[in-house]
Design a protein around this motif. Structure first.
Motif, PDB file in Angstrom:
ATOM      1  N   TYR A   8       0.856  -1.191   0.000  1.00 39.87           N
ATOM      2  CA  TYR A   8       0.000   0.000   0.000  1.00 39.87           C
ATOM      3  C   TYR A   8       0.891   1.239   0.000  1.00 39.87           C
ATOM      4  CZ  TYR A   8      -3.536   3.325   1.674  1.00 39.87           C
ATOM      5  OH  TYR A   8      -4.379   4.394   1.821  1.00 39.87           O
ATOM      6  N   THR A  22      -3.704   7.081  -3.514  1.00 43.31           N
ATOM      7  CA  THR A  22      -3.326   5.770  -2.978  1.00 43.31           C
ATOM      8  C   THR A  22      -3.165   4.769  -4.108  1.00 43.31           C
ATOM      9  OG1 THR A  22      -5.668   5.150  -2.700  1.00 43.31           O
ATOM     10  CG2 THR A  22      -4.568   6.171  -0.808  1.00 43.31           C
ATOM     11  N   SER A  23      -2.304   3.793  -3.858  1.00 41.44           N
ATOM     12  CA  SER A  23      -2.070   2.722  -4.822  1.00 41.44           C
ATOM     13  C   SER A  23      -1.899   1.414  -4.082  1.00 41.44           C
ATOM     14  CB  SER A  23      -0.823   3.011  -5.665  1.00 41.44           C
ATOM     15  OG  SER A  23      -0.510   1.892  -6.476  1.00 41.44           O
ATOM     16  N   ASN A  24      -2.425   0.372  -4.648  1.00 39.26           N
ATOM     17  CA  ASN A  24      -2.270  -0.964  -4.077  1.00 39.26           C
ATOM     18  C   ASN A  24      -1.018  -1.652  -4.596  1.00 39.26           C
ATOM     19  OD1 ASN A  24      -4.612  -0.841  -2.498  1.00 39.26           O
ATOM     20  ND2 ASN A  24      -5.883  -1.393  -4.260  1.00 39.26           N
TER      21      ASN A  24
END
Length: 220
Positions: free
Chosen positions: A52, A72-74
């Motif tokens: 994350y 945000t990025s997974n």
């Protein structure tokens, strides 16, 4: 990011900046109120950063509320690197300028709306004429007083022949005097007669526009 600068309202600017962040940074972006002071793009330290990554793009400006984009990025923990930070700073710079312009535009529109309300409600008849005496704008009171709207025509046409030379001279003297004023008689449609006090005041600016006020003094 050039589309951000083209927007003219706060909501449009912020939404376009959010879309640009998602497209350029390959992430999910939401807008939030600024919860911590600061204006720099920065990575967010997460309690559990496994798989994350996140960063914030503050959008501080002169209005309220101050906002930020939370991206945000997974992907991997280090997904947002130096290149992503530079892109985020580019988005921030465009958005800050556009937000300031949108705020100033909203203030100008509000002032113009207030002036328009004043122009329409003043009890005297008001007209704005150009340097050649052509009527550019009138308020409802003047139209009612004259029985017609002189917009687009020479204002001097509503005056009696004896008063027309004075009107032409008064327009010429406005460059040296602050205002010109005269009581005169107007013969209106349907045989009506109006005694009026005509005042001329030059408006600031290079266009040579003049505001003309007509007050009904017939009773006096």
């Amino acid at each position: 990011t050039q589309t951000i600068a083209a927007k003219r309202s706060v909501g449009e600017v912020v939404e376009t900046a959010r879309q640009a962040a998602e497209a350029l940074l390959r992430c999910r972006a939401v807008r939030l109120p600024i919860h911590q002071p600061g204006s720099e793009v920065c990575k967010v330290q997460q309690p559990d950063s496994r798989g994350y990554s996140a960063l914030t793009i503050p959008l501080p400006w002169t209005g309220q509320p101050e906002l930020e984009l939370h991206c945000t990025s997974n992907g991997l923990e280090g997904f947002f690197g130096d290149e992503e930070l530079r892109l985020a700073q580019l988005i921030q710079g465009q958005a800050k300028v556009a937000l300031t312009n949108a705020h100033l535009l909203a203030e100008v529109q509000e002032q113009e709306s207030q002036l328009e309300q004043l122009f329409s409600s003043v009890p005297a008849g008001i007209a704005v004429i150009d340097g050649g005496g052509i009527v550019l704008k009138t308020n409802p009171r003047l139209v009612k007083m004259l029985g017609r709207d002189p917009k687009g025509s020479q204002l001097v046409e509503v005056l009696e022949a004896d008063d027309r030379p004075w009107f032409a001279e008064a327009l010429g003297r406005l460059g040296q005097a602050s205002a010109q004023q005269r009581e005169l008689r107007l013969e209106l449609p349907e045989g009506r007669l109006l005694w009026g006090e005509l005042s001329l005041q030059r408006l600031p600016g290079p266009e040579g526009r003049t505001i003309v006020a007509l007050s009904d003094v017939s009773q006096r």
